[in-house]
Enzyme design. Structure first.
Site, PDB file in Angstrom:
ATOM      1  N   LYS A  35      40.317 102.030  37.047  1.00 32.09           N
ATOM      2  CA  LYS A  35      39.676 102.914  36.073  1.00 32.09           C
ATOM      3  C   LYS A  35      38.944 104.051  36.773  1.00 32.09           C
ATOM      4  O   LYS A  35      39.076 105.221  36.414  1.00 32.09           O
ATOM      5  CB  LYS A  35      38.709 102.111  35.203  1.00 32.09           C
ATOM      6  CG  LYS A  35      38.131 102.894  34.031  1.00 32.09           C
ATOM      7  CD  LYS A  35      37.328 101.977  33.108  1.00 32.09           C
ATOM      8  CE  LYS A  35      38.229 100.953  32.452  1.00 32.09           C
ATOM      9  NZ  LYS A  35      37.502 100.065  31.521  1.00 32.09           N
ATOM     10  N   ARG A 104      31.087 100.133  32.583  1.00 32.68           N
ATOM     11  CA  ARG A 104      32.402  99.516  32.375  1.00 32.68           C
ATOM     12  C   ARG A 104      32.927  98.922  33.677  1.00 32.68           C
ATOM     13  O   ARG A 104      32.736  99.486  34.747  1.00 32.68           O
ATOM     14  CB  ARG A 104      33.425 100.550  31.877  1.00 32.68           C
ATOM     15  CG  ARG A 104      33.136 101.153  30.509  1.00 32.68           C
ATOM     16  CD  ARG A 104      34.157 102.256  30.205  1.00 32.68           C
ATOM     17  NE  ARG A 104      33.959 102.856  28.912  1.00 32.68           N
ATOM     18  CZ  ARG A 104      34.581 102.479  27.791  1.00 32.68           C
ATOM     19  NH1 ARG A 104      35.446 101.495  27.830  1.00 32.68           N
ATOM     20  NH2 ARG A 104      34.351 103.088  26.647  1.00 32.68           N
ATOM     21  N   GLY A 113      40.453  93.411  28.799  1.00 31.41           N
ATOM     22  CA  GLY A 113      39.559  92.549  28.051  1.00 31.41           C
ATOM     23  C   GLY A 113      38.978  91.387  28.824  1.00 31.41           C
ATOM     24  O   GLY A 113      38.187  90.613  28.291  1.00 31.41           O
ATOM     25  N   MET A 115      37.067  91.440  31.646  1.00 30.78           N
ATOM     26  CA  MET A 115      35.741  91.653  32.218  1.00 30.78           C
ATOM     27  C   MET A 115      34.902  92.488  31.266  1.00 30.78           C
ATOM     28  O   MET A 115      35.363  92.913  30.222  1.00 30.78           O
ATOM     29  CB  MET A 115      35.860  92.281  33.599  1.00 30.78           C
ATOM     30  CG  MET A 115      36.458  91.316  34.618  1.00 30.78           C
ATOM     31  SD  MET A 115      36.525  92.009  36.261  1.00 30.78           S
ATOM     32  CE  MET A 115      37.619  93.397  36.019  1.00 30.78           C
ATOM     33  N   ARG A 348      45.816 104.999  32.672  1.00 27.56           N
ATOM     34  CA  ARG A 348      46.390 104.080  33.657  1.00 27.56           C
ATOM     35  C   ARG A 348      47.873 103.983  33.375  1.00 27.56           C
ATOM     36  O   ARG A 348      48.336 104.327  32.272  1.00 27.56           O
ATOM     37  CB  ARG A 348      45.746 102.698  33.558  1.00 27.56           C
ATOM     38  CG  ARG A 348      45.905 102.040  32.198  1.00 27.56           C
ATOM     39  CD  ARG A 348      45.043 100.807  32.048  1.00 27.56           C
ATOM     40  NE  ARG A 348      45.045 100.309  30.676  1.00 27.56           N
ATOM     41  CZ  ARG A 348      44.175  99.446  30.196  1.00 27.56           C
ATOM     42  NH1 ARG A 348      43.224  98.969  30.960  1.00 27.56           N
ATOM     43  NH2 ARG A 348      44.237  99.044  28.935  1.00 27.56           N
ATOM     44  N   HIS A 464      43.777  93.945  21.648  1.00 24.97           N
ATOM     45  CA  HIS A 464      43.715  92.984  22.750  1.00 24.97           C
ATOM     46  C   HIS A 464      44.946  92.089  22.758  1.00 24.97           C
ATOM     47  O   HIS A 464      45.568  91.869  23.810  1.00 24.97           O
ATOM     48  CB  HIS A 464      42.438  92.133  22.612  1.00 24.97           C
ATOM     49  CG  HIS A 464      42.341  91.027  23.614  1.00 24.97           C
ATOM     50  ND1 HIS A 464      42.806  89.755  23.365  1.00 24.97           N
ATOM     51  CD2 HIS A 464      41.860  91.010  24.873  1.00 24.97           C
ATOM     52  CE1 HIS A 464      42.596  88.997  24.424  1.00 24.97           C
ATOM     53  NE2 HIS A 464      42.012  89.734  25.356  1.00 24.97           N
ATOM     54  N   SER A 800      71.763  75.920  55.686  1.00 21.81           N
ATOM     55  CA  SER A 800      71.304  76.242  54.338  1.00 21.81           C
ATOM     56  C   SER A 800      69.984  75.512  54.128  1.00 21.81           C
ATOM     57  O   SER A 800      69.924  74.288  54.282  1.00 21.81           O
ATOM     58  CB  SER A 800      72.315  75.806  53.282  1.00 21.81           C
ATOM     59  OG  SER A 800      71.849  76.123  51.990  1.00 21.81           O
ATOM     60  N   CYS A 868      69.411  77.184  49.351  1.00 21.18           N
ATOM     61  CA  CYS A 868      70.031  76.686  48.123  1.00 21.18           C
ATOM     62  C   CYS A 868      69.057  75.899  47.261  1.00 21.18           C
ATOM     63  O   CYS A 868      69.457  75.282  46.284  1.00 21.18           O
ATOM     64  CB  CYS A 868      71.258  75.833  48.434  1.00 21.18           C
ATOM     65  SG  CYS A 868      70.903  74.404  49.484  1.00 21.18           S
ATOM     66  N   TYR A 888      72.112  84.947  52.622  1.00 23.99           N
ATOM     67  CA  TYR A 888      72.334  84.814  51.179  1.00 23.99           C
ATOM     68  C   TYR A 888      71.302  83.870  50.585  1.00 23.99           C
ATOM     69  O   TYR A 888      70.645  83.091  51.279  1.00 23.99           O
ATOM     70  CB  TYR A 888      73.746  84.302  50.888  1.00 23.99           C
ATOM     71  CG  TYR A 888      74.006  82.874  51.307  1.00 23.99           C
ATOM     72  CD1 TYR A 888      73.713  81.811  50.454  1.00 23.99           C
ATOM     73  CD2 TYR A 888      74.562  82.582  52.551  1.00 23.99           C
ATOM     74  CE1 TYR A 888      73.947  80.495  50.836  1.00 23.99           C
ATOM     75  CE2 TYR A 888      74.799  81.267  52.941  1.00 23.99           C
ATOM     76  CZ  TYR A 888      74.477  80.234  52.082  1.00 23.99           C
ATOM     77  OH  TYR A 888      74.700  78.933  52.457  1.00 23.99           O
TER      78      TYR A 888
END
Length: 916
Positions: A35, A104, A113, A115, A348, A464, A800, A868, A888
């Site tokens: 902010k 704020r 919402g 804090m 933001r 909210h 693997s 895997c 992979y």
């Protein structure tokens, strides 16, 4: 003797804890929070931002670590407050024309919402009179004062917020007022006195009248709010680090509650639900900002502002275009209009739904604002997974209860619950629930996480409930005004259609909510596959003429991800059906075929006979019966994956999976003996099961150990693989089998099995006249295997990593037990940020993987490396596997698109990092 400092030697600068809005920029989010950094950026852009300053996150960290503010902070705040007062031409809380400020929170990452915020700091019994005179509006002044006492009382003094709400409701009831706007100045004066009485009764002290005391206490409350239960829960949910702290923004107040020519709103530069361009947001006349996000009063669409105040509307549209072009992304904006003057209070990069994320990314590419690499970073695998969820069948008959605002898409079905406690309780019992509220507040976070979806009768797309739901990927419908929610009686009432009787939904009744259309239905509505899944399965074309914008956006980003990724993506598949599906989803082979899965159902008896065989003859008969079945399975699999590698893991069942249950068998034999008709075979079977019974089968006779103890078992499987490969090759196919030996802990185990396998392969080549190129490797799923990887690589052509078992053995966890017994507590206490079975533990399990990769390739530079376990389809884990250099990842078929996307994102991110 004091030390004399050399004036020619530079001394370290004192740490700076406070920055004016004119001093920062958007790149200082670590220090100023999101902010504060963005308020500074808008100030730099010349946008109308009320003057103010930011206390840094570093000050918060000092406070949280020591329990007190940094020594220098008070003087720094005083200096910036003096400068602010000079700029505004008035003093904080002065009696005759007071300067008021807001305090704020503002963390680096948006936590809507979670804090605390306090508005109207500086008002007192004296200054409220001066504010009324200065504004020429008595009602406004007393409304602002009651808001301060209410917010300060709840946030700073820890007074139960319901006490203030009940007093406000009582005032409205006495007046016969529908909303707080209908209360006049006299009503609000009385309410202020009632609020002050509540403070005295609950705290034992009067509401503080000294303005600086109010501000300092509010700053401390914001610092404290970083560690509230709801903030910590939200951080765990969103995987936000807990050591960042929050900044505090002190901003001169501007007022949207000065009458009909004032108001407050939230705007988006694009629709956060769909990504479409247009005018999106909410506006509320004669209100302060918290009224909008709290959903206390229903707003009007932002487009209505053009008729209410065209000059402010036009200016806002121009500013929104400026911000979106500057940030090159969807922007979420908070603004206030004070008697026709527009002020920007926040911007933001806005939270968005999964579909909006893909659409917006490609739109910005088309507009030339970002390139394809940046577009790929704007989306993620979790969002793609959301898009693959089913949606409601629009052709099905359904009882429509009402319609609200489509705040966050998805198809959610569950039992109606009316508070967070019940949502959590029922969810933990296995119930799917829909949390229904008039409006949500931060205290509802637990219930929102537990619920399948959220439904509110108030609020809009910026409330909210909507903002938090979008951030979590939860289905949400807001502002369903035609649905009357009664939380005390735990019911919801829908107006009956066409004058029919109203429908009452009691707690426990099933409802369905559609976050894409805003529709709410009674009962369970059938679902159909997502269009994104249909696209991946080849049932929906994503060409230029396709009307489905979402599918086109997904197609474009997936195509780029496939072009840039280094990691290949294979599937965990045990049969032709799964293999074919995996190939349609983009699999580049099979990374794990679990042969024990081929012996479930009717074939289980054959494995049981093999394990319980007393003689060589019995064992050979069982193996001879299994061989053709295995060969047929592999023929189908190699045909489905023709031209692609297929890694076949030799039999690795915990022994108990193929033996009768010892308790059931014991009871059966005991009952038979009591009746004196005992079955000889059951008695023999019980003796064998007792002999083979293990206290911990997962660490017992399984994997390579089983192959070494039961002669001919692995040889049979290798023969079936080799004969199936020869059959496929003779049919002009291109089989590429890889034989994987499980649960190896020492190179000697691997060498014995490898020697036996090579002899069998040579025999099949001679018998079929076919040259076979079969590779042999091992799973790394034990700590010892990882620690001796250099030795294992002498006998293995590939590794693997079986990260499921590796996680169990590194942590000493039995997955089947611990997830149900104490993982919830570990997550709640912050010991885990996320389950180590969900995302790889980089510091422990990951360290062993990294070590094994280095040691294995040091021995055999061309060693092929893959994974895997379930982590192969986890977005965050895929990035780790890219970093350590695997070739992979392998995962379940439905997670293949997610792994492809994240492999591309990992490659693009590392390329960008290298270029920097």
């Amino acid at each position: 003797m004091s030390e004399i400092q050399d004036p020619h030697v530079s001394q370290p600068a004192l740490q700076k804890f406070v920055y004016d809005f004119t001093e920062g920029n958007r790149d200082l989010k670590d220090l100023l929070g999101g902010k504060g950094a963005n308020l500074a950026e808008m100030t730099n852009l010349g946008l109308p931002v009320p003057p103010g300053f930011t206390i840094t996150t570093e000050a918060c960290k000092v406070y949280l670590d020591s329990g007190t503010e940094p020594a220098a902070l008070r003087d720094e705040v005083s200096a910036h407050l003096d400068a602010l007062e000079k700029k505004m031409g008035k003093k904080l809380g002065q009696a005759d024309d007071p300067l008021l400020v807001s305090v704020r929170s503002g963390a680096k990452f948006s936590m809507p919402g979670m804090m605390d915020t306090v508005l109207n700091i500086g008002l007192s019994d004296a200054s409220v009179i001066g504010l009324a005179a200065q504004a020429g509006e008595e009602r406004f002044a007393w409304d602002s004062y009651r808001r301060l006492i209410q917010m300060f009382g709840k946030t700073v003094l820890d007074v139960d917020g319901d006490l203030f709400e009940e007093a406000l409701e009582a005032a409205k009831h006495a007046k016969g007022a529908a909303t707080d706007v209908d209360l006049d100045a006299a009503d609000l004066k009385t309410l202020v006195e009632n609020f002050k009485d509540i403070v005295v009764k609950e705290t034992g002290h009067d509401f503080p009248q000294e303005p600086r005391e109010q501000m300092d206490l509010a700053v401390r409350a914001v610092f404290d709010s970083w560690n509230t239960d709801r903030a910590k829960l939200y951080r765990r949910q969103e995987r936000i680090p807990g050591d960042l702290g929050t900044a505090v923004n002190i901003c001169s107040m501007v007022f949207g509650n000065l009458g009909p020519d004032s108001g407050t709103g939230v705007a988006f530069t694009r629709d956060p639900a769909s990504g479409h361009q247009g005018v999106y947001g909410d506006y509320l006349q004669n209100a302060q900002g918290e009224d909008v996000v709290a959903g206390i009063r229903n707003t009007v669409p932002l487009a209505d502002l053009e008729q209410l105040d065209k000059a402010s509307y036009d200016q806002l549209m121009q500013i929104m275009e400026t911000l979106e072009t500057h940030y090159k992304d969807l922007c979420d904006i908070e603004f206030t209009i004070e008697r026709g003057h527009l002020w920007m209070l926040q911007t933001r990069v806005g939270k968005r739904t999964a579909g909006a994320a893909f659409r917006i990314a490609t739109q910005l590419v088309d507009q030339g604002l970002i390139d394809e690499a940046e577009a790929l970073q704007r989306v993620n695998g979790a969002q793609l997974a959301q898009l693959m969820f089913p949606r409601f069948d629009e052709t099905a008959k359904a009882d429509l209860l009402g319609r609200g605002i489509a705040a966050s898409p998805g198809a959610a079905v569950g039992k109606a619950v009316f508070d967070s406690y019940t949502a959590v309780k029922w969810s933990r019992s296995g119930e799917k629930v829909i949390l229904i509220r008039r409006e949500t507040n931060p205290d509802d976070l637990n219930g929102m996480i537990a619920a399948e979806g959220i439904l509110t009768s108030r609020g809009g797309k910026t409330s909210h409930a909507a903002v938090v739901a979008r951030g979590m990927g939860k289905t949400c419908v807001c502002g369903a005004e035609e649905l009357e929610v009664d939380t005390k009686r735990r019911r919801m009432t829908a107006r009956g259609p066409d004058g029919k009787a109203a429908i009452v939904i009691e707690e426990g009744d099933v409802v369905s909510i559609d976050g894409s259309s805003g529709k709410v239905y009674l009962g369970e509505v059938p679902v159909v596959p997502s269009p994104v899944v249909e696209y991946f399965e080849g049932r929906m074309h994503a060409g230029a003429d396709d009307a489905n914008e979402l599918v086109q956006a997904v197609h474009r980003i997936m195509a780029y991800a496939d072009r840039v990724r280094r990691l290949r993506v294979r599937a965990n598949a045990d049969n032709a059906e799964d293999a074919n599906r995996a190939r349609r989803f983009g699999a580049q082979g099979i990374g794990l075929c679990r042969t024990e899965h081929m012996f479930l159902g009717e074939r289980r008896e054959l494995v049981e006979r093999l394990i319980l065989a007393d003689t060589d003859s019995e064992r050979d008969q069982a193996l001879d019966s299994l061989l053709p079945l295995q060969k047929a399975d592999f023929i189908e699999l190699f045909e489905s994956m023709d031209g692609l590698p297929v890694t076949v893991r030799l039999l690795d069942p915990p022994l108990h999976e193929f033996l009768p249950d010892i308790t059931e068998l014991s009871v059966r034999v005991a009952l038979a003996e009591s009746r004196k008709d005992a079955n000889e075979n059951d008695l023999r079977l019980l003796q064998a099961v007792h002999k083979l019974h293990e206290q911990n089968p997962m660490l017992g006779l399984r994997g390579v150990r089983l192959g070494l103890v039961i002669p001919g078992l692995f040889a049979m499987q290798v023969r079936a693989i080799a004969e199936a490969a020869a059959h496929r090759k003779n049919a002009k196919g291109d089989p590429r089998p890889e034989i994987m030996i499980p649960l190896v802990g020492t190179v000697q185990e691997l060498e014995i099995v490898r020697d036996e396998a090579e002899k069998v392969i040579a025999e099949v080549e001679a018998a079929t006249g076919t040259e076979l190129k079969l590779t042999l490797g091992t799973m790394i799923e034990l700590p010892r295997a990882a620690l001796t990887a250099g030795q294992l690589a002498e006998a293995a052509e590939f590794f693997s990593f079986g990260t499921n078992d590796l996680t169990q053995t590194v942590w000493g966890f039995s997955r089947d037990d611990v997830e149900a017994s104490f993982f919830t507590a570990y997550l709640e206490k912050g010991i885990f940020g996320v389950s180590p079975f969900e995302t790889i533990d980089r510091d422990g399990v990951g360290a062993l993987v990294r070590s094994a990769v280095t040691a294995g390739r040091a021995t055999r530079p061309d060693l092929k490396l893959g994974v895997c376990g379930e982590h192969g389809g986890d977005p965050e884990s895929v990035h780790f596997f890219h970093e350590v250099g695997l070739d992979y990842v392998s995962c379940s078929p439905f997670r293949i698109p997610v792994a492809r996307l994240e492999a591309g994102r990992a490659a693009a991110a590392s390329k960008g990092s290298d270029s920097r």
